[in-house]
Design an enzyme around this catalytic site. Structure first.
Site, PDB file in Angstrom:
ATOM      1  N   MET A  15       6.272  30.184 -98.470  1.00 10.21           N
ATOM      2  CA  MET A  15       5.004  30.585 -99.183  1.00 10.21           C
ATOM      3  C   MET A  15       4.138  29.562 -99.709  1.00 10.21           C
ATOM      4  SD  MET A  15       4.497  33.975 -99.223  1.00 10.21           S
ATOM      5  CE  MET A  15       3.608  34.171-100.363  1.00 10.21           C
ATOM      6  N   VAL A  30       0.152  27.982 -96.219  1.00 13.18           N
ATOM      7  CA  VAL A  30       0.033  28.976 -94.994  1.00 13.18           C
ATOM      8  C   VAL A  30       0.438  30.309 -95.228  1.00 13.18           C
ATOM      9  CG1 VAL A  30       0.571  29.374 -92.456  1.00 13.18           C
ATOM     10  CG2 VAL A  30      -0.308  27.068 -93.376  1.00 13.18           C
ATOM     11  N   ASP A  43      10.930  32.257-100.393  1.00 14.06           N
ATOM     12  CA  ASP A  43      10.665  30.563-100.417  1.00 14.06           C
ATOM     13  C   ASP A  43      11.786  30.235-100.899  1.00 14.06           C
ATOM     14  OD1 ASP A  43       7.865  28.845 -99.904  1.00 14.06           O
ATOM     15  OD2 ASP A  43       9.470  27.841-101.016  1.00 14.06           O
ATOM     16  N   ARG A  98       2.243  16.578 -84.855  1.00 13.71           N
ATOM     17  CA  ARG A  98       2.657  17.709 -85.423  1.00 13.71           C
ATOM     18  C   ARG A  98       4.352  17.884 -85.403  1.00 13.71           C
ATOM     19  NH1 ARG A  98      -1.965  19.927 -82.915  1.00 13.71           N
ATOM     20  NH2 ARG A  98      -3.357  20.884 -84.601  1.00 13.71           N
ATOM     21  N   ASN A 106      12.225  20.467 -90.415  1.00 16.54           N
ATOM     22  CA  ASN A 106      12.155  21.958 -90.196  1.00 16.54           C
ATOM     23  C   ASN A 106      13.251  22.303 -89.329  1.00 16.54           C
ATOM     24  OD1 ASN A 106       9.807  22.400 -91.695  1.00 16.54           O
ATOM     25  ND2 ASN A 106       8.483  22.166 -90.102  1.00 16.54           N
ATOM     26  N   HIS A 138       0.936  23.232 -78.875  1.00 20.06           N
ATOM     27  CA  HIS A 138       0.187  23.357 -79.899  1.00 20.06           C
ATOM     28  C   HIS A 138       0.400  22.030 -80.575  1.00 20.06           C
ATOM     29  CE1 HIS A 138      -2.017  24.289 -83.550  1.00 20.06           C
ATOM     30  NE2 HIS A 138      -0.654  24.030 -84.520  1.00 20.06           N
TER      31      HIS A 138
HETATM   32  N1  LIG Z   1       0.879  26.557 -85.814  1.00 17.08           N
HETATM   33  C1  LIG Z   1      -0.169  26.249 -86.348  1.00 17.08           C
HETATM   34  O1  LIG Z   1      -1.196  26.451 -85.960  1.00 17.08           O
HETATM   35  C2  LIG Z   1      -0.125  25.822 -87.884  1.00 17.08           C
HETATM   36  C3  LIG Z   1      -1.338  25.406 -88.702  1.00 17.08           C
HETATM   37  C4  LIG Z   1      -1.297  25.220 -89.930  1.00 17.08           C
HETATM   38  C5  LIG Z   1       0.000  24.835 -90.505  1.00 17.08           C
HETATM   39  N2  LIG Z   1       1.160  25.190 -89.499  1.00 17.08           N
HETATM   40  C6  LIG Z   1       2.417  24.833 -90.045  1.00 17.08           C
HETATM   41  O2  LIG Z   1       2.808  25.729 -91.037  1.00 17.08           O
HETATM   42  C7  LIG Z   1       3.885  25.453 -92.044  1.00 17.08           C
HETATM   43  C8  LIG Z   1       3.598  25.622 -93.304  1.00 17.08           C
HETATM   44  O3  LIG Z   1       2.620  24.987 -93.629  1.00 17.08           O
HETATM   45  P1  LIG Z   1       1.919  24.840 -95.187  1.00 17.08           P
HETATM   46  O4  LIG Z   1       0.593  23.852 -95.456  1.00 17.08           O
HETATM   47  O5  LIG Z   1       2.179  26.082 -95.912  1.00 17.08           O
HETATM   48  O6  LIG Z   1       3.057  23.806 -95.740  1.00 17.08           O
HETATM   49  P2  LIG Z   1       3.746  23.773 -97.120  1.00 17.08           P
HETATM   50  O7  LIG Z   1       4.334  22.441 -97.365  1.00 17.08           O
HETATM   51  O8  LIG Z   1       2.515  23.813 -98.283  1.00 17.08           O
HETATM   52  O9  LIG Z   1       4.727  25.110 -97.412  1.00 17.08           O
HETATM   53  C9  LIG Z   1       5.714  25.260 -96.784  1.00 17.08           C
HETATM   54  C10 LIG Z   1       6.570  26.140 -97.545  1.00 17.08           C
HETATM   55  O10 LIG Z   1       7.982  26.645 -97.118  1.00 17.08           O
HETATM   56  C11 LIG Z   1       8.907  26.434 -97.906  1.00 17.08           C
HETATM   57  N3  LIG Z   1      10.216  26.164 -97.336  1.00 17.08           N
HETATM   58  C12 LIG Z   1      10.637  25.140 -96.824  1.00 17.08           C
HETATM   59  N4  LIG Z   1      11.982  25.303 -96.390  1.00 17.08           N
HETATM   60  C13 LIG Z   1      12.244  26.539 -96.677  1.00 17.08           C
HETATM   61  C14 LIG Z   1      13.459  27.471 -96.267  1.00 17.08           C
HETATM   62  N5  LIG Z   1      14.495  27.119 -95.942  1.00 17.08           N
HETATM   63  N6  LIG Z   1      13.235  28.713 -96.934  1.00 17.08           N
HETATM   64  C15 LIG Z   1      12.231  28.935 -97.436  1.00 17.08           C
HETATM   65  N7  LIG Z   1      11.310  28.393 -97.842  1.00 17.08           N
HETATM   66  C16 LIG Z   1      11.295  27.078 -97.234  1.00 17.08           C
HETATM   67  C17 LIG Z   1       8.694  25.373 -99.104  1.00 17.08           C
HETATM   68  O11 LIG Z   1       9.216  25.600-100.284  1.00 17.08           O
HETATM   69  C18 LIG Z   1       7.038  25.467 -99.067  1.00 17.08           C
HETATM   70  O12 LIG Z   1       6.729  26.452-100.088  1.00 17.08           O
HETATM   71  C19 LIG Z   1       4.104  23.793 -91.605  1.00 17.08           C
HETATM   72  O13 LIG Z   1       5.029  23.514 -90.550  1.00 17.08           O
HETATM   73  C20 LIG Z   1       2.578  23.417 -90.809  1.00 17.08           C
HETATM   74  O14 LIG Z   1       2.534  22.309 -89.979  1.00 17.08           O
HETATM   75  C21 LIG Z   1       0.956  25.459 -88.425  1.00 17.08           C
END
Ligand SMILES: NC(=O)c1ccc[n+]([C@@H]2O[C@H](COP(=O)([O-])OP(=O)(O)OC[C@H]3O[C@@H](n4cnc5c(N)ncnc54)[C@H](O)[C@@H]3O)[C@@H](O)[C@H]2O)c1
Length: 304
Positions: A9, A12, A33, A90, A97, A177
């Site tokens: 959460m 994204v 989260d 990326r 992750n 991507h």
């Molecule tokens: N595919 C796409 O087109 C695209 C676009 C934008 C972002 N993203 C990716 O989406 C992901 C999220 O981006 P963001 O800006 O929200 O990042 P962010 O760092 O703001 O949020 C990530 C969240 O994941 C939670 N988290 C981490 N490990 C966890 C686990 N084991 N269990 C539950 N929650 C967990 C964290 O506590 C955090 O709240 C990133 O990997 C980013 O690169 C992908």
């Protein structure tokens, strides 16, 4: 009852959950989260919106057993600050992750989940494969948002050049991507006219449009250090396609046997996930770019 889960959460996941709530896309929403305070705060914030939105959504927090009956999981976990470096890639998040996906994937498997998992977490194509290994789900039930977002950026960029709405533009960004993705210009049409003909008529240069398409995501990223609304819209479109069994054709990350990898290529998405893989008539140069992209995904995914 339409049951949807969002794992992660951050910027994204919260945008995805918000769109699901205010757009009435789910009846039961499960939020997860590692940061309990954040996910509980978001859940309460959404409950505070219930009185003023036209749909009811029942919200549950951090209950992994409940995934058993969930129809669609959206993975948005990650650590976006790892991309806040001078020349971000990326794959910068892979090391972090990989571990989180292994843990979360094991919990998904233990729950007995048998729906469709939509992955946003980056590096998207490599993470789809890691989810496949951790959950044991069939390939067709794990879909990456992949270049659905990049294709939307392409449609926006081309639309701006020709003064038309993004929906008037068809065609695909394909492959990873990430850095090795490319626009398959042979697939791009504006109001049904191939762009390759249009640019000759108007004496335009594809390179400038190509540049704008490639840079679009980074322009958003550098502005606020994350991107979220464009990707949320793409993910929710996929959620809808699965829940409603729409069988829409979309460029998403799906496992292509001939490339031994998840990569973005148009597929038909429905209730069971990827219900059919499409076949494009690409040029020789585009086929080489696709092969290069597949090789890039596979080699970068080795990074431990
Ligand atoms: N595919 C796409 O087109 C695209 C676009 C934008 C972002 N993203 C990716 O989406 C992901 C999220 O981006 P963001 O800006 O929200 O990042 P962010 O760092 O703001 O949020 C990530 C969240 O994941 C939670 N988290 C981490 N490990 C966890 C686990 N084991 N269990 C539950 N929650 C967990 C964290 O506590 C955090 O709240 C990133 O990997 C980013 O690169 C992908």
């Amino acid at each position: 009852m339409r049951k949807v889960a969002v794992i992660g959460m951050g910027n994204v996941g919260a945008a995805v959950a918000h769109q699901l709530v205010v757009g009435g896309h789910a009846d039961d929403l499960y939020l997860y989260d590692a940061n309990e305070a954040k996910v509980n705060a978001d859940a309460l914030d959404f409950e505070d919106s219930m009185d003023n939105v036209p749909f009811n959504v029942n919200i549950t927090v951090n209950d992994y057993e409940a995934l058993k009956d969930v129809e669609v999981i959206v993975s948005a976990l990650g650590h976006i600050k790892l991309l806040d470096v001078p020349h971000p890639d990326r794959f910068a998040e892979l090391k972090y992750n990989r571990k989180e996906v292994a843990e979360v994937g094991a919990k998904i498997k233990a729950s007995g989940f048998h729906g469709v998992l939509i992955d946003i977490t980056n590096p998207c194509d490599a993470i789809c494969q890691l989810y496949k290994e951790a959950t044991g789900l069939p390939y067709e039930k794990i879909i990456g948002t992949g270049t659905l977002l990049d294709s939307a950026r392409l449609h926006r960029a081309v639309g701006k050049f020709f003064g038309v709405h993004p929906k008037a533009v068809k065609g695909y960004s394909l492959g990873e991507h990430g850095d090795s993705q490319f626009v398959a210009w042979s697939t791009v049409k504006v109001f049904e006219q191939p762009i390759t003909e249009l640019i000759k008529e108007k004496n335009m240069d594809l390179e400038a449009i190509d540049e704008e398409t490639r840079e679009g995501g980074f322009t958003v990223f550098y502005g606020k250090k994350y991107t979220n609304y464009g990707i949320a819209a793409a993910a929710v479109r996929l959620v809808d396609a699965v829940l409603s069994d729409s069988k829409e054709q979309m460029p998403v990350s799906n496992y292509r046997e001939e490339y031994h990898s998840y990569l973005s290529y148009p597929a038909i998405v429905g209730r069971e996930g990827i219900v059919k893989q499409c076949q494009l008539d690409l040029t020789e140069e585009e086929l080489q770019k696709l092969q290069h992209s597949a090789d890039t995904i596979l080699s970068k995914a080795q990074v431990k």
